[in-house]
Write an enzyme that holds these catalytic residues in place. Structure first.
Site, PDB file in Angstrom:
ATOM      1  N   GLU A  63       0.737  -1.223  -0.225  1.00  0.00           N
ATOM      2  CA  GLU A  63       0.005  -0.065  -0.011  1.00  0.00           C
ATOM      3  C   GLU A  63       1.002   1.178   0.025  1.00  0.00           C
ATOM      4  O   GLU A  63       0.716   2.255   0.566  1.00  0.00           O
ATOM      5  CB  GLU A  63      -1.053   0.001   1.155  1.00  0.00           C
ATOM      6  CG  GLU A  63      -1.829  -1.231   1.191  1.00  0.00           C
ATOM      7  CD  GLU A  63      -2.982  -1.274   2.463  1.00  0.00           C
ATOM      8  OE1 GLU A  63      -2.519  -0.497   3.323  1.00  0.00           O
ATOM      9  OE2 GLU A  63      -3.817  -2.088   2.467  1.00  0.00           O
TER      10      GLU A  63
ATOM     11  N   GLU B 100      -6.107 -10.976  -1.071  1.00  0.00           N
ATOM     12  CA  GLU B 100      -7.030 -10.771   0.001  1.00  0.00           C
ATOM     13  C   GLU B 100      -8.277 -10.574  -0.301  1.00  0.00           C
ATOM     14  O   GLU B 100      -8.980  -9.655   0.039  1.00  0.00           O
ATOM     15  CB  GLU B 100      -6.537  -9.462   0.613  1.00  0.00           C
ATOM     16  CG  GLU B 100      -5.005  -9.246   0.999  1.00  0.00           C
ATOM     17  CD  GLU B 100      -4.617  -7.873   1.822  1.00  0.00           C
ATOM     18  OE1 GLU B 100      -5.608  -7.553   2.568  1.00  0.00           O
ATOM     19  OE2 GLU B 100      -3.428  -7.518   1.911  1.00  0.00           O
TER      20      GLU B 100
END
Ligand code: GLA
Length: 338
Positions: free
Chosen positions: A138, A245
């Site tokens: 991220e 995810e």
């Protein structure tokens, strides 16, 4: 409805065995509470939190690997692969990493040498046991006109912190596949920023092998065509793709409803359709996608309980709170047929 036992349900890991691994995020509780389900359907795991910086390296001179080791043992016991998550992230990283003893920001050299010893120790410890690492998580901004998200890594070490993380990880375990991992990965604007970042790393010969698509999706978002475009765009860089995810929330992100105590049939059907579409797409691109990991396994435990709406339960997986197959499971099986 007639009940079907776990032993009678086709194993996802076998159904998709020729295409990609099927993974689940686990933690020290779910390896017990979901043990049979995990062993039956999954051939890969990711530690939900237990390999993050704050979990394994709470103080500069102290590493705590007990819990992470237990997850590694669980995988070994069941012949599962392990994806490592995650070496460098702006969240769940202790303050000492970025500070001097008196609490001021440390300098770039100190930060990078701490990063290096962290990566050497963690990736080195699990060398040969973890086949792929989310090296940087991220780092890309969600804002237009800004490539990288503001963070202490960026503030102190500059944008080179990303390349350095990959170099250190490659040195620590030359055989591990190294991934850049992010969310909102199918949003066309963020997709271009992720693409730009990874393209730049490739051009500088940084050892990066793949992009992780977190795939925290919902019954409403993202559009299938946006997911397809993201897969194609990332694959055009010549890297592998992992879905890292996956979960499919019953609520779109801005839906704040809190009235549900059980999942309504129509939403479960919608979720099942979405799962089928996703798995058809993953199959279509199985030349580049070689792992699909859910961020959990069954609806008895999900990080989406209480996020982003406090106190609200969610039901994002193909298995229900009792671990029984939901419509989503059966439609994922449909996706495996022509
Ligand atoms: C991000 C991180 C994961 C996890 C989820 C929320 O996607 O990559 O490690 O923290 O948020 O559970």
């Amino acid at each position: 409805m007639a009940t079907i036992t776990l032993a009678e349900t086709p194993k996802l890991q076998e159904v998709f065995g020729d295409q990609f691994r099927i993974g689940a995020a686990v933690n020290p509780i779910t390896i017990h509470t979901q043990r049979e389900l995990l062993a039956h359907h999954f051939n890969s795991i990711t530690a939900e939190n237990e390999m993050k910086f704050e979990s394994v390296h709470p103080e500069e001179d102290r590493y705590t690997f007990e819990t992470a080791d237990r997850l590694i043992d669980f995988a070994a016991e069941h012949g599962m692969a392990v994806r490592g998550h995650t070496l460098v992230w702006h969240n769940q990283t202790p303050s000492w990493v970025f500070e001097t003893a008196d609490g001021r920001p440390c300098d770039a050299q100190t930060l990078l040498s701490r990063m290096r010893s962290h990566i050497e120790t963690v990736a080195g410890r699990y060398k040969g046991q973890i086949y792929a690492w989310d090296v940087v998580n991220e780092a890309v901004s969600d804002k237009e006109g800004e490539l990288l998200r503001p963070s202490r890594w960026l503030d102190i070490a500059g944008e080179d912190f990303i390349a350095k993380a990959f170099e250190y990880a490659h040195a620590a375990d030359p055989n591990a596949l190294l991934f850049y991992n992010d969310y909102n990965e199918s949003d066309p604007r963020k997709r271009e920023r992720i693409y730009t970042l990874v393209k730049g790393l490739k051009e500088r010969d940084v050892p990066i092998h793949g992009i992780g698509l977190q795939a925290h999706w919902s019954v409403a978002h993202p559009a299938l065509e946006d997911i397809r475009s993201a897969i194609e765009r990332y694959a055009s860089l010549g890297v592998k793709l992992h879905v890292t995810e996956l979960d499919v929330s019953l609520f779109s992100f801005d839906d704040r409803r809190t009235d549900l105590t059980a999942p309504p049939e129509e939403l479960l059907e919608r979720q099942a359709e979405r799962y089928e579409q996703f798995f058809r797409l993953f199959r279509e691109y199985s030349g580049v996608i070689d792992s699909v990991t859910f961020w959990g396994a069954a609806d008895d435990y999900t990080w989406l309980d209480g996020f982003p709406v406090r106190g609200r339960k969610n039901w994002p997986f193909p298995f229900d709170t009792q671990h029984d197959p939901k419509p989503a499971y059966w439609q994922i099986l449909n996706a495996a047929r022509r």
